[in-house]
Design an enzyme around this catalytic site. Sequence first.
Site, short mmCIF file in Angstrom:
data_model
loop_
_atom_site.label_atom_id
_atom_site.label_comp_id
_atom_site.label_asym_id
_atom_site.label_seq_id
_atom_site.Cartn_x
_atom_site.Cartn_y
_atom_site.Cartn_z
N CYS A 71 0.90 -1.17 0.03
CA CYS A 71 0.05 0.14 -0.10
C CYS A 71 0.68 1.35 0.08
O CYS A 71 0.23 2.35 -0.42
CB CYS A 71 -1.04 0.12 1.13
SG CYS A 71 -2.20 -1.68 1.26
N HIS A 120 -3.32 7.21 2.70
CA HIS A 120 -3.52 5.94 2.08
C HIS A 120 -4.86 5.63 2.73
O HIS A 120 -5.24 5.66 3.99
CB HIS A 120 -2.56 4.83 2.29
CG HIS A 120 -3.01 3.49 2.32
ND1 HIS A 120 -3.68 2.90 1.06
CD2 HIS A 120 -3.22 2.17 2.91
CE1 HIS A 120 -3.98 1.98 0.80
NE2 HIS A 120 -3.69 1.38 2.31
N ASN A 159 -10.07 -0.03 -0.17
CA ASN A 159 -8.66 0.17 -0.01
C ASN A 159 -8.14 -0.45 -1.39
O ASN A 159 -8.28 -1.48 -1.88
CB ASN A 159 -8.26 -0.71 0.93
CG ASN A 159 -6.73 -0.72 0.94
OD1 ASN A 159 -5.81 -0.16 0.18
ND2 ASN A 159 -6.22 -1.33 2.31
N1 ACO Z 1 -18.64 -8.30 8.59
C1 ACO Z 1 -19.01 -8.73 9.99
N2 ACO Z 1 -18.42 -9.08 11.06
C2 ACO Z 1 -17.07 -9.33 11.05
C3 ACO Z 1 -16.44 -8.95 9.62
C4 ACO Z 1 -17.31 -8.60 8.59
N3 ACO Z 1 -16.84 -8.17 7.17
N4 ACO Z 1 -15.22 -8.89 9.91
C5 ACO Z 1 -14.97 -9.39 11.03
N5 ACO Z 1 -16.17 -9.36 11.86
C6 ACO Z 1 -16.44 -9.70 13.11
C7 ACO Z 1 -15.26 -10.58 13.72
O1 ACO Z 1 -15.58 -11.84 13.73
C8 ACO Z 1 -15.59 -10.18 15.27
O2 ACO Z 1 -16.59 -10.94 15.90
P1 ACO Z 1 -16.49 -11.40 17.40
O3 ACO Z 1 -16.28 -10.31 18.13
O4 ACO Z 1 -17.66 -12.23 17.46
O5 ACO Z 1 -15.19 -12.27 17.26
C9 ACO Z 1 -15.71 -8.67 15.08
O6 ACO Z 1 -16.47 -8.46 13.83
C10 ACO Z 1 -14.76 -7.66 15.65
O7 ACO Z 1 -13.63 -7.95 14.84
P2 ACO Z 1 -12.11 -7.30 14.57
O8 ACO Z 1 -11.41 -7.95 13.76
O9 ACO Z 1 -11.89 -7.13 16.11
O10 ACO Z 1 -12.67 -5.95 14.13
P3 ACO Z 1 -12.10 -4.61 14.07
O11 ACO Z 1 -12.86 -3.59 14.65
O12 ACO Z 1 -10.59 -4.93 14.23
O13 ACO Z 1 -12.17 -4.30 12.44
C11 ACO Z 1 -10.83 -4.47 10.70
C12 ACO Z 1 -11.71 -5.22 11.49
C13 ACO Z 1 -11.81 -3.65 9.64
C14 ACO Z 1 -10.31 -5.37 9.44
C15 ACO Z 1 -9.70 -3.52 11.19
O14 ACO Z 1 -9.18 -4.31 11.89
C16 ACO Z 1 -8.95 -2.98 10.21
O15 ACO Z 1 -9.27 -2.08 9.53
N6 ACO Z 1 -7.60 -3.25 10.28
C17 ACO Z 1 -6.68 -2.57 9.23
C18 ACO Z 1 -6.47 -3.62 8.15
C19 ACO Z 1 -6.35 -3.16 6.79
O16 ACO Z 1 -6.54 -1.83 6.57
N7 ACO Z 1 -5.57 -3.68 6.06
C20 ACO Z 1 -4.97 -3.24 4.89
C21 ACO Z 1 -3.69 -3.03 4.19
S1 ACO Z 1 -2.72 -2.15 5.50
C22 ACO Z 1 -3.01 -0.74 5.44
O17 ACO Z 1 -3.80 -0.52 4.13
C23 ACO Z 1 -3.24 0.11 6.43
#
Ligand code: ACO
Length: 312
Positions: free
Chosen positions: A114, A239, A269
């Site tokens: 990214c 980003h 993204n």
């Molecule tokens: N829909 C519904 N529920 C979901 C989904 C979904 N798509 N994905 C995860 N969940 C659930 C999980 O199973 C979890 O359930 P549980 O509490 O019963 O176990 C709950 O939602 C919370 O999950 P988390 O992973 O803790 O959610 P979080 O708030 O961290 O959000 C996310 C997840 C959006 C992926 C976040 O961590 C994030 O954005 N991380 C950065 C990742 C990223 O952007 N990567 C891209 C490349 S790097 C970069 O560009 C910065």
Amino acid sequence: MQKYSKIISTGSYLPDKVYTNHDIEKFVDTSNDWIIERTGIEKRHIASESESSVDMAHAACIDAFKNCAIELKDIEMIVVATTTPERKFPSTAVLLQNKLNNNSAFAFDINAACTGFIYALDIADKYIKGGFVKNALVVGTEKITSLLDWKDRNTCVLFGDGAGAVVLSSSDTPGIISNTIGSDGSYKDLLTVNTDTEVIEMKGNDVFKIAVNTMGKLAASTLEKNGFKVEDLDWLIPHQANSRIINAVAKKINLPEEKIVMTVNKHGNTSAASIPLALDYANKQQMIHKDNIIMFEAFGAGFTWGSTLLKF
Ligand code: ACO
């Protein structure tokens, strides 16, 4: 006289096909509300099967040359940031050069996930500042949805395809004021595509926390080392991974939300394409103006990170 490089034109391309969150609800256990609340994403563009990262890059470059002071034949350097090349080789940049009918440039790809666009910009800036070339084409292009497991709700809701391009030219005035790039390979397994599976695997929570911390520090140090205060900044173009990451970083440096270019809601993204896509969006919407002070900032797999401070 000190030489600078300056962005003299921007362009972008987004595929026609759009998946809204409601479309994704149909094939994976998720909801529009969850995606919007946790990521800010409302929709993303999806390349067709026959459309490659080269095709998208080509369309973005043609767009950038619609109103450009120089012509394609004047481009001496093409740098393409991508993690989704059309072929293993030749590079996406060489295939793009061929499609653009340019025969005056040297061309190569950069993979910094990214952060790729900032790495590419940094290299092109140094070639121009060093006096080796006058005009460069810097492109971010991704068919990142080709790396998705559409059954994995942790990743498939986050990404989209597209391309953005800038024409970077030699200038007596800034232009790019500074670039900072960095990496730490010890985080290699938190966000990865292994060659045996060819799908994105991610520890989202860990990525989130490290992204916010790294980008918060990077934004503050980029301003400080160049003698700028946060009040001097007209726009942050980060980003576009997650609106919560972007807002948390802005909060860390006390930047008001009105100064953030936010396109993650529209594009998802798009990895290396996200900054040039957001830049072109802000340019076409006439949000950014000549002489504005702008900071780009990115974070990605590796981990890699980078920032650019510039006068538009
Ligand atoms: N829909 C519904 N529920 C979901 C989904 C979904 N798509 N994905 C995860 N969940 C659930 C999980 O199973 C979890 O359930 P549980 O509490 O019963 O176990 C709950 O939602 C919370 O999950 P988390 O992973 O803790 O959610 P979080 O708030 O961290 O959000 C996310 C997840 C959006 C992926 C976040 O961590 C994030 O954005 N991380 C950065 C990742 C990223 O952007 N990567 C891209 C490349 S790097 C970069 O560009 C910065």
